[in-house]
Enzyme design. Sequence first.
Site, short mmCIF file in Angstrom:
data_model
loop_
_atom_site.label_atom_id
_atom_site.label_comp_id
_atom_site.label_asym_id
_atom_site.label_seq_id
_atom_site.Cartn_x
_atom_site.Cartn_y
_atom_site.Cartn_z
N LYS A 1 0.88 -1.18 0.00
CA LYS A 1 0.00 0.00 0.00
C LYS A 1 0.91 1.23 0.00
O LYS A 1 1.64 1.45 0.96
CB LYS A 1 -0.92 0.00 1.22
CG LYS A 1 -1.94 1.13 1.23
CD LYS A 1 -2.83 1.04 2.46
CE LYS A 1 -3.94 2.08 2.40
NZ LYS A 1 -3.43 3.47 2.43
N PHE B 1 -1.51 0.62 -10.89
CA PHE B 1 -2.00 -0.64 -10.34
C PHE B 1 -3.27 -1.15 -10.99
O PHE B 1 -3.75 -2.23 -10.64
CB PHE B 1 -2.19 -0.54 -8.82
CG PHE B 1 -2.95 0.67 -8.35
CD1 PHE B 1 -4.30 0.82 -8.60
CD2 PHE B 1 -2.30 1.64 -7.62
CE1 PHE B 1 -5.00 1.91 -8.15
CE2 PHE B 1 -2.99 2.76 -7.16
CZ PHE B 1 -4.33 2.89 -7.41
N ARG C 1 -16.55 1.17 -4.39
CA ARG C 1 -15.96 0.31 -3.36
C ARG C 1 -16.29 -1.14 -3.67
O ARG C 1 -17.40 -1.47 -4.04
CB ARG C 1 -16.48 0.71 -1.98
CG ARG C 1 -15.62 0.20 -0.82
CD ARG C 1 -15.93 0.97 0.46
NE ARG C 1 -15.63 2.39 0.34
CZ ARG C 1 -14.41 2.91 0.46
NH1 ARG C 1 -13.36 2.12 0.67
NH2 ARG C 1 -14.23 4.21 0.35
N LYS D 1 -7.59 -3.81 1.80
CA LYS D 1 -6.38 -3.23 2.38
C LYS D 1 -6.12 -3.84 3.75
O LYS D 1 -7.04 -4.11 4.51
CB LYS D 1 -6.48 -1.71 2.48
CG LYS D 1 -7.66 -1.19 3.28
CD LYS D 1 -7.73 0.34 3.19
CE LYS D 1 -9.00 0.87 3.86
NZ LYS D 1 -9.13 2.34 3.74
#
Length: 252
Positions: free
Chosen positions: A20, A92, A162, A168
């Site tokens: 991350k 990404f 979302r 995460k």
Amino acid sequence: MHAERYHDGIDPADYWVSEKLDGVRAHWDGGRLHLRSGQPISAPAWFVAALPAVTLDGELWLGRRSFDRLSGLIRRNAPDDPGWREVRYMVFDIPGAEGDFSTRVHQLRALAERAAVPWLEAVPQTRVTDLRALQRRFEEVVRGGGEGLMLHRASARWTPGRSSALLKLTPWHDAEARVLAHLPGKGRLQGLTGSLLVETPDGRRFRLGSGLSDALRRTPPPPGTLVTYRYRELTPAGLPRFPRYLRVRDLP
């Protein structure tokens, strides 16, 4: 796509795993680089000239623990600043692309290889066999100063918003709140902002002072600004325990 949180019971072997990054989220629409808000980023002409004519999602990044320096560079709107020579666009995903995420991983690698410039990189993606391997990777990243990990389900197609396909894993929780007011400081902070009065999307209000630098206390985010904060857990009243200011969600 925006991530949900990883939790026990999820098999990490089904996911690609990456670090991350503590950077500035940036979208490339094939001709223009901009923030999530849509505001254009004043990047050097040589920087954007090397980017491919496809839509990309990624982070502008200077390395671990360099967010403040990077955000300052972008806020100055100075594409001639030599600091841009250190910035990398870490991509990404390819929004709207066909195929699953494994397919997009290989496409991103190919795009970066064809560009052949040091400032465009595909975020390194790896696979882990089990939870123990994921934990080792997580501890390695956090110990080295990283924020945590991102997990993207290998079989997932790209979808906006979302998604449980993107997760995460961090040693803390992070969330967003809207600045309502600036509360005055006391003692050493006399004449400065002591804390921000903020409100969460569901209406909870609390003070956010930890993490504010003296520069931010002199010119705090104005009321109405959406900011990101971190916290360890929620109190029985549902308020974040030990909240710490992290950043403005989108650069103004």
